[in-house]
Design a protein around this motif. Sequence first.
Motif, mmCIF file in Angstrom:
data_model
loop_
_atom_site.group_PDB
_atom_site.id
_atom_site.type_symbol
_atom_site.label_atom_id
_atom_site.label_comp_id
_atom_site.label_asym_id
_atom_site.label_seq_id
_atom_site.Cartn_x
_atom_site.Cartn_y
_atom_site.Cartn_z
ATOM 1 N N GLU A 227 1.071 7.093 -2.108
ATOM 2 C CA GLU A 227 2.076 6.578 -3.047
ATOM 3 C C GLU A 227 1.408 5.768 -4.149
ATOM 4 O O GLU A 227 1.754 5.873 -5.327
ATOM 5 C CB GLU A 227 3.086 5.715 -2.302
ATOM 6 C CG GLU A 227 4.130 5.089 -3.210
ATOM 7 C CD GLU A 227 5.020 4.096 -2.487
ATOM 8 O OE1 GLU A 227 5.880 3.496 -3.150
ATOM 9 O OE2 GLU A 227 4.851 3.915 -1.263
ATOM 10 N N SER A 269 9.098 7.124 0.182
ATOM 11 C CA SER A 269 8.568 6.375 -0.960
ATOM 12 C C SER A 269 7.468 7.155 -1.659
ATOM 13 O O SER A 269 7.394 7.181 -2.893
ATOM 14 C CB SER A 269 8.038 5.015 -0.496
ATOM 15 O OG SER A 269 9.078 4.186 -0.040
ATOM 16 N N ILE A 272 8.947 10.025 -3.691
ATOM 17 C CA ILE A 272 9.590 9.518 -4.911
ATOM 18 C C ILE A 272 8.542 9.300 -6.003
ATOM 19 O O ILE A 272 8.743 9.660 -7.162
ATOM 20 C CB ILE A 272 10.355 8.216 -4.607
ATOM 21 C CG1 ILE A 272 11.609 8.524 -3.788
ATOM 22 C CG2 ILE A 272 10.745 7.491 -5.903
ATOM 23 C CD1 ILE A 272 12.299 7.297 -3.227
ATOM 24 N N SER A 275 7.372 12.684 -7.376
ATOM 25 C CA SER A 275 8.368 13.555 -8.010
ATOM 26 C C SER A 275 8.598 13.194 -9.470
ATOM 27 O O SER A 275 9.702 12.789 -9.873
ATOM 28 C CB SER A 275 9.689 13.480 -7.233
ATOM 29 O OG SER A 275 9.518 13.884 -5.905
ATOM 30 N N LYS A 281 9.259 18.790 -8.258
ATOM 31 C CA LYS A 281 10.618 18.785 -7.722
ATOM 32 C C LYS A 281 11.006 20.169 -7.227
ATOM 33 O O LYS A 281 11.606 20.316 -6.149
ATOM 34 C CB LYS A 281 11.590 18.301 -8.790
ATOM 35 C CG LYS A 281 11.390 16.856 -9.200
ATOM 36 C CD LYS A 281 12.216 16.489 -10.411
ATOM 37 C CE LYS A 281 11.888 15.083 -10.901
ATOM 38 N NZ LYS A 281 12.577 14.744 -12.158
ATOM 39 N N ARG A 309 16.247 5.321 -0.199
ATOM 40 C CA ARG A 309 15.187 6.191 -0.716
ATOM 41 C C ARG A 309 15.601 7.657 -0.642
ATOM 42 O O ARG A 309 15.250 8.454 -1.524
ATOM 43 C CB ARG A 309 13.895 5.941 0.067
ATOM 44 C CG ARG A 309 13.334 4.552 -0.164
ATOM 45 C CD ARG A 309 12.263 4.185 0.848
ATOM 46 N NE ARG A 309 12.013 2.745 0.832
ATOM 47 C CZ ARG A 309 11.256 2.097 1.700
ATOM 48 N NH1 ARG A 309 10.657 2.775 2.667
ATOM 49 N NH2 ARG A 309 11.086 0.792 1.623
ATOM 50 N N ARG A 312 17.871 8.361 -3.563
ATOM 51 C CA ARG A 312 17.102 8.444 -4.808
ATOM 52 C C ARG A 312 16.367 9.773 -4.926
ATOM 53 O O ARG A 312 16.304 10.377 -5.998
ATOM 54 C CB ARG A 312 16.104 7.296 -4.884
ATOM 55 C CG ARG A 312 15.363 7.258 -6.219
ATOM 56 C CD ARG A 312 14.457 6.055 -6.328
ATOM 57 N NE ARG A 312 13.845 5.985 -7.645
ATOM 58 C CZ ARG A 312 12.899 5.125 -8.008
ATOM 59 N NH1 ARG A 312 12.486 4.228 -7.128
ATOM 60 N NH2 ARG A 312 12.396 5.136 -9.204
ATOM 61 N N LEU A 313 15.834 10.250 -3.814
ATOM 62 C CA LEU A 313 15.095 11.514 -3.845
ATOM 63 C C LEU A 313 16.027 12.695 -4.097
ATOM 64 O O LEU A 313 15.679 13.616 -4.846
ATOM 65 C CB LEU A 313 14.331 11.686 -2.532
ATOM 66 C CG LEU A 313 13.180 12.690 -2.508
ATOM 67 C CD1 LEU A 313 12.245 12.502 -3.689
ATOM 68 C CD2 LEU A 313 12.411 12.561 -1.197
ATOM 69 N N LEU A 316 16.727 12.665 -7.751
ATOM 70 C CA LEU A 316 15.600 13.180 -8.523
ATOM 71 C C LEU A 316 15.545 14.701 -8.465
ATOM 72 O O LEU A 316 15.321 15.373 -9.477
ATOM 73 C CB LEU A 316 14.287 12.588 -7.993
ATOM 74 C CG LEU A 316 14.038 11.105 -8.280
ATOM 75 C CD1 LEU A 316 12.807 10.618 -7.524
ATOM 76 C CD2 LEU A 316 13.868 10.862 -9.775
#
Length: 435
Positions: A227, A269, A272, A275, A281, A309, A312-313, A316
């Motif tokens: 990350e 995390s 994310i 991406s 993606k 999380r 959020r993914l 995205l």
Amino acid sequence: MGRGEGLSITVPILFRCPISLDVMKSPVSLSTGVTYDRSSIQQWLDSGHDTCPATNQPLLSKDYVPNLTLHRLINIWTLSSASSSRSSTADTSSSSSSIPPLPHVIPSGEMRQLVSGISSRPDAAGLDELEKIVEFASYCEENRRFIANFHDSIEVILRVLIRESERIEVLESAIRLLDLILIENCVRERIHRLIFESGYQKCFDSVLSVLNNGKLSSKIHSARILELIASNNGSRQRTIGEKIEAILPILVHLMRTETDKPLTEAILSCLISLSTSRSIKAQLVHLGLVPILSRILSDPETAGPAAERGIRLVHLISAVAEGRRAISEDSGCAVAVLDRLMKVQREAKEEGLKLLWSMCCAYRDARVMERVGKGNGVTKVLVVMQSEGDGGIVRRMCGELVKVLKGIAMAKSSSSYGYGGLGTLETKTTHIRPY
């Protein structure tokens, strides 16, 4: 009084963590002013709690700060207690009020010699040396700062990671050490500079090896390192594009096969951060990430951080056509996001609503609209809307969602569809005016 009983050492109550009741190794203070051991309060927060466990007060922020003054006092007391323990008789250990065994402490002078030795002979550094440094860094924040600021320490660790045919145990220790010092001043910048400007990109191969063959805890450390390395920088990610293509299948496979919650949170995390481009993606969609996220979000045991999380993914991924198609085809993804809206922090709530708004209002996906409607969508969106006050993007998206879902339900002109619980909408939610 038995011999030696007078030498029993009582632990000051302020030195004990209110959660574990053990002597604090790394005391940190919440916004309420209460101090806890870092590992105990982190576990409490990661399990989804948003209150101070000692006072039950709601937390204005889940951030905490090191209590350096208390940490120094505990260190002074620990050294004094250790000296007293060595001079006491064996009977002292039987006293119920005596302290628990003290952790092994390596003198900083010895550690300086050890790190210097590894720095001068990086190719000869072995498992024993690294484990001693890891033990030293694990003990307290001052030790981690010492290692992070030591001359060439980061480069020494990375040299270990780029060795040919290194043992997995050595790689695990090096990766854990990096993870321990990540938050120290300038460490992230130094790692980035060494990897992207000084030819240490081969360390990715070692990280991948640990992800495939390491212990569970080492996989968590590896995900955190990944990350950091690839975090939100397009030029850096283009530089290591082939490495990322190799990383993604491993991370998705781990999410599919492992159930450990800290590992899931670390991988979420990491994904994310990765991406940032359309191709990544799309690849995640092709690897089957959407059904995995749907399962995670639908699981009532999934804690707040993992759910946030996950939302959020999904958001995205919905930015690409392949992602929207996968969300549409998955029977539970959109409904799982809907059900989480009132249980997550504001940022995740906004991202969840943006996802639902884009699928239902912008792209008019019939399958998603039907599922959200049947999931009592209108009522749930209205409840979210009511909690947002008089303005803001969340309230506006809620208003448009209600219009779309209510309009479709009326077009169906049948209560059997159950869109948003419209049969009770007029009596239970007429005080909420979305438009």
